[in-house]
Design a protein around this motif. Sequence first.
Motif, PDB file in Angstrom:
ATOM      1  N   ILE A   1       0.825  -1.209   0.000  1.00 52.87           N
ATOM      2  CA  ILE A   1       0.000   0.000   0.000  1.00 52.87           C
ATOM      3  C   ILE A   1       0.859   1.260   0.000  1.00 52.87           C
ATOM      4  CG2 ILE A   1      -1.729   1.296   1.310  1.00 52.87           C
ATOM      5  CD1 ILE A   1      -3.164  -1.162   1.759  1.00 52.87           C
ATOM      6  N   MET A   2       1.914   1.236   0.814  1.00 53.31           N
ATOM      7  CA  MET A   2       2.868   2.353   0.822  1.00 53.31           C
ATOM      8  C   MET A   2       3.499   2.546  -0.552  1.00 53.31           C
ATOM      9  SD  MET A   2       3.594   4.326   3.270  1.00 53.31           S
ATOM     10  CE  MET A   2       5.328   4.784   3.227  1.00 53.31           C
ATOM     11  N   LEU A   3       3.834   1.419  -1.166  1.00 60.05           N
ATOM     12  CA  LEU A   3       4.477   1.461  -2.477  1.00 60.05           C
ATOM     13  C   LEU A   3       3.561   2.135  -3.498  1.00 60.05           C
ATOM     14  CD1 LEU A   3       6.966   0.527  -4.030  1.00 60.05           C
ATOM     15  CD2 LEU A   3       5.778  -1.605  -4.522  1.00 60.05           C
ATOM     16  N   ILE A   4       2.281   1.772  -3.452  1.00 62.27           N
ATOM     17  CA  ILE A   4       1.320   2.363  -4.395  1.00 62.27           C
ATOM     18  C   ILE A   4       1.221   3.865  -4.158  1.00 62.27           C
ATOM     19  CG2 ILE A   4      -1.113   2.430  -5.058  1.00 62.27           C
ATOM     20  CD1 ILE A   4      -1.139  -0.635  -4.361  1.00 62.27           C
ATOM     21  N   ILE A   5       1.114   4.264  -2.895  1.00 62.03           N
ATOM     22  CA  ILE A   5       1.047   5.696  -2.576  1.00 62.03           C
ATOM     23  C   ILE A   5       2.292   6.407  -3.106  1.00 62.03           C
ATOM     24  CG2 ILE A   5       1.000   7.387  -0.695  1.00 62.03           C
ATOM     25  CD1 ILE A   5      -0.553   5.333   0.972  1.00 62.03           C
ATOM     26  N   THR A   6       3.465   5.794  -2.870  1.00 64.66           N
ATOM     27  CA  THR A   6       4.723   6.394  -3.310  1.00 64.66           C
ATOM     28  C   THR A   6       4.751   6.591  -4.820  1.00 64.66           C
ATOM     29  OG1 THR A   6       5.801   5.184  -1.529  1.00 64.66           O
ATOM     30  CG2 THR A   6       7.227   6.197  -3.161  1.00 64.66           C
ATOM     31  N   ILE A   7       4.331   5.551  -5.557  1.00 64.89           N
ATOM     32  CA  ILE A   7       4.399   5.633  -7.016  1.00 64.89           C
ATOM     33  C   ILE A   7       3.461   6.717  -7.534  1.00 64.89           C
ATOM     34  CG2 ILE A   7       3.862   4.405  -9.154  1.00 64.89           C
ATOM     35  CD1 ILE A   7       4.900   1.855  -7.739  1.00 64.89           C
ATOM     36  N   VAL A   8       2.270   6.788  -6.961  1.00 72.04           N
ATOM     37  CA  VAL A   8       1.309   7.805  -7.404  1.00 72.04           C
ATOM     38  C   VAL A   8       1.878   9.202  -7.173  1.00 72.04           C
ATOM     39  CG1 VAL A   8      -0.943   8.834  -6.923  1.00 72.04           C
ATOM     40  CG2 VAL A   8      -0.714   6.348  -7.098  1.00 72.04           C
ATOM     41  N   ILE A   9       2.406   9.430  -5.959  1.00 69.91           N
ATOM     42  CA  ILE A   9       2.958  10.753  -5.650  1.00 69.91           C
ATOM     43  C   ILE A   9       4.146  11.066  -6.552  1.00 69.91           C
ATOM     44  CG2 ILE A   9       4.080  12.140  -3.865  1.00 69.91           C
ATOM     45  CD1 ILE A   9       2.369  10.704  -1.807  1.00 69.91           C
ATOM     46  N   ALA A  10       4.968  10.054  -6.780  1.00 71.80           N
ATOM     47  CA  ALA A  10       6.146  10.268  -7.625  1.00 71.80           C
ATOM     48  C   ALA A  10       5.736  10.732  -9.013  1.00 71.80           C
ATOM     49  CB  ALA A  10       6.961   8.988  -7.718  1.00 71.80           C
ATOM     50  N   GLN A  11       4.748  10.047  -9.579  1.00 70.52           N
ATOM     51  CA  GLN A  11       4.332  10.398 -10.935  1.00 70.52           C
ATOM     52  C   GLN A  11       3.683  11.774 -10.978  1.00 70.52           C
ATOM     53  OE1 GLN A  11       5.007   8.914 -13.720  1.00 70.52           O
ATOM     54  NE2 GLN A  11       6.109   7.254 -12.722  1.00 70.52           N
ATOM     55  N   LEU A  12       2.863  12.088  -9.972  1.00 67.71           N
ATOM     56  CA  LEU A  12       2.100  13.326 -10.000  1.00 67.71           C
ATOM     57  C   LEU A  12       2.957  14.542  -9.680  1.00 67.71           C
ATOM     58  CD1 LEU A  12      -1.299  12.393  -8.317  1.00 67.71           C
ATOM     59  CD2 LEU A  12      -0.799  12.770 -10.737  1.00 67.71           C
ATOM     60  N   VAL A  13       3.752  14.431  -8.620  1.00 70.95           N
ATOM     61  CA  VAL A  13       4.403  15.630  -8.088  1.00 70.95           C
ATOM     62  C   VAL A  13       5.876  15.713  -8.479  1.00 70.95           C
ATOM     63  CG1 VAL A  13       4.843  16.969  -6.007  1.00 70.95           C
ATOM     64  CG2 VAL A  13       2.851  15.473  -6.120  1.00 70.95           C
ATOM     65  N   VAL A  14       6.593  14.651  -8.186  1.00 72.15           N
ATOM     66  CA  VAL A  14       8.045  14.742  -8.234  1.00 72.15           C
ATOM     67  C   VAL A  14       8.557  14.980  -9.643  1.00 72.15           C
ATOM     68  CG1 VAL A  14      10.171  13.546  -7.678  1.00 72.15           C
ATOM     69  CG2 VAL A  14       8.197  13.308  -6.205  1.00 72.15           C
ATOM     70  N   LYS A  15       7.984  14.252 -10.589  1.00 72.41           N
ATOM     71  CA  LYS A  15       8.442  14.369 -11.963  1.00 72.41           C
ATOM     72  C   LYS A  15       8.352  15.825 -12.420  1.00 72.41           C
ATOM     73  CE  LYS A  15       8.242  11.301 -15.919  1.00 72.41           C
ATOM     74  NZ  LYS A  15       7.601  10.132 -16.481  1.00 72.41           N
ATOM     75  N   ARG A  16       7.180  16.433 -12.152  1.00 73.22           N
ATOM     76  CA  ARG A  16       6.974  17.805 -12.594  1.00 73.22           C
ATOM     77  C   ARG A  16       7.962  18.758 -11.921  1.00 73.22           C
ATOM     78  NH1 ARG A  16       1.271  19.742 -11.415  1.00 73.22           N
ATOM     79  NH2 ARG A  16       0.768  17.620 -12.030  1.00 73.22           N
ATOM     80  N   ALA A  17       8.157  18.587 -10.604  1.00 79.19           N
ATOM     81  CA  ALA A  17       9.023  19.501  -9.863  1.00 79.19           C
ATOM     82  C   ALA A  17      10.452  19.441 -10.388  1.00 79.19           C
ATOM     83  CB  ALA A  17       8.990  19.177  -8.377  1.00 79.19           C
ATOM     84  N   PHE A  18      10.946  18.237 -10.640  1.00 76.62           N
ATOM     85  CA  PHE A  18      12.326  18.137 -11.069  1.00 76.62           C
ATOM     86  C   PHE A  18      12.512  18.639 -12.493  1.00 76.62           C
ATOM     87  CE2 PHE A  18      13.246  15.860  -7.277  1.00 76.62           C
ATOM     88  CZ  PHE A  18      14.596  16.085  -7.098  1.00 76.62           C
ATOM     89  N   VAL A  19      11.492  18.427 -13.339  1.00 74.35           N
ATOM     90  CA  VAL A  19      11.608  18.916 -14.703  1.00 74.35           C
ATOM     91  C   VAL A  19      11.613  20.437 -14.712  1.00 74.35           C
ATOM     92  CG1 VAL A  19      10.429  19.032 -16.918  1.00 74.35           C
ATOM     93  CG2 VAL A  19      10.673  16.848 -15.749  1.00 74.35           C
ATOM     94  N   SER A  20      10.729  21.068 -13.906  1.00 70.35           N
ATOM     95  CA  SER A  20      10.647  22.529 -13.944  1.00 70.35           C
ATOM     96  C   SER A  20      11.859  23.175 -13.288  1.00 70.35           C
ATOM     97  CB  SER A  20       9.367  23.009 -13.264  1.00 70.35           C
ATOM     98  OG  SER A  20       9.525  23.018 -11.870  1.00 70.35           O
ATOM     99  N   ALA A  21      12.464  22.484 -12.305  1.00 72.61           N
ATOM    100  CA  ALA A  21      13.630  23.070 -11.650  1.00 72.61           C
ATOM    101  C   ALA A  21      14.822  23.110 -12.596  1.00 72.61           C
ATOM    102  CB  ALA A  21      13.982  22.266 -10.406  1.00 72.61           C
TER     103      ALA A  21
END
Lengths: 314, 281
Positions: free
Chosen positions: A292-312
């Motif tokens: 369950i943690m893994l699923i939460i992590t993957i969802v957050i990674a795709q939604l938030v992290v990818k965008r933040a690192f690309v824009s930075a």
Amino acid sequence: MSNPSLSGAGAAQAAPARPAQRSFKRRSKRLKAALPYLLVAPAVIYLLMITLYPGIYAIIQSFHEVRFGPWRAVGFANYQKLFVDYQFWGALWNTFLIGSISLVLQCVIALALAFHAYRDPWVKGWRILFLVPMLFMPSAVAFIYKLIFLDARIFSDILIRIGLIDGNLAIQSSTWMSRALLILADVWQWTPFLFIIFVAALQGQDEEVEEAARLDGASWSAIFFNISLPMMKPVIAVALILRAIDITTMFTNVFIVTKGGPAFGTETISHFIYRTGFKFFNFGYASAASVIMLIITIVIAQLVVKRAFVSARS
Amino acid sequence: MAEKRKKSRSENLFLRYLILGAWALFCVAPVLWFLSIGLRPRTEIITPTPVYFPSFSLDAWHMIWEDWPMAKYLRNSVGAIFGSVIIDLVLAIPAAYSLSRFEYRGREDIGFYILSTRMMAPAIVAVPIFFLFRTLGLLDTIWALMLIYAAINLSFVTWIIRSYMLDIPKELEDAAKTDGAGELRILWEIIVPAILPGIITASVIAMIFAINEFLFTLLIASTPDAYTMSVALANFTGGSDGIIYNAIALVAFIAFLPVFVVVVAIQKHLSRGLTMGAVKG
């Protein structure tokens, strides 16, 4: 790039290409196309071994009852149990609560400190001083806080001497005080992480814009809120994400200082998984929580992290 | 007008030093106090009312070297950490070269996959990793620690090095290419020397995270054969003696000092390293 003779100086000198040479060239062309993949492959394979393999293993294990003997398939029983397990939901809630309060405090404090420090002639000195807590092992920090607040009660003693309270604080039996203690330890140790990044971002901003606004009579705080802060947004996003990742995995302080108590009031998700798996040896159940943690992590990674690192980066 | 501005400026300075000074005190006071714990006898640590002016004692110092295999813990830590950094560099330098210097299909996704492994909570993979190492017979060895530290740190070592590689002007490489140098020679002879600060920064940060690692070490190490400094601390507890705080404090400082020295030396690069290259300090 247009010159195909990448295989070395020798190939370039052999002007009339014989058949053997040509096949060598073709092979080297194929090799050239594969080269970037070959270079990145070892790292990717290594990481797959510690993410994909454990992920699959955890998924399979989560459908079994695993204690000491052989695995016994139980279907979704672990998940069904998990969804009504108040300790699991409590751990998720605590992780979120402690993590978000801690993160907000760290961000605000680090911004305030960075705003006051970045133009200071002694900025390097401040940076070194503020860094000190971050460079202690987390297990050491946990013991520092356990000793000051729980075992030697320095904090209570100082408050008594000032006259704020009458007797020792019963921190261990208060959920909120225990949570506050975890937050305080995290803020103490990790605010410098954000501070260092924010100072670097402030120092890196365009001085001419700052100077122009200054000549127009803008105050430093107006410059900070209207010019610096918007400019820093991508940096703040990246820094907060990195902090958030570490906060959600908070384990050491819980394990050493509060042991998740009182009444599971400070248990984080990492501590829940550790306790279920390695103290009660209920590995199937622990794996279900991991999935369950893994699923939460993957969802957050795709939604938030990818965008933040690309824009930075841009 | 000019006077007013001057006045508000000096007030600002007062506020500035008040805030920065207060935080500095908050940072340093617990540390100094913990140092005093390390240098006092056990009888003056947990007392009905705290002892603020303790007597000086090297009890803890003798204890950690004579009663505990501290030299072994230290050796385990150093071995596991250096081993893991070497594994990281061997894997990350070619990977970063590929991600920063070539155009190919799937490059962005591969890069993001590497980055995303940083988000994996240790607790998620703890159970499977534990069984994996048990199957491999690596439980309770520093080899397992080495492998796991390397895995934890690989993502940002790759990203830091990649960020430094992106800064190298393409012309430098093109000049070497027209001279007929192959890709791998360019990497080794031109790029690696040029990004040495980046490699050092990445190594230092990897080292810090490896020293700090707690959960995996706790699971993998079960005897002093594989205890590191970080987990050895938790080992000074329990039993009839209670928690031996003065020994813990000294071990904490032994681990702190080298890290502090190295980090001060690479100060300039720290912000860039900590953000995996997203911020250029």
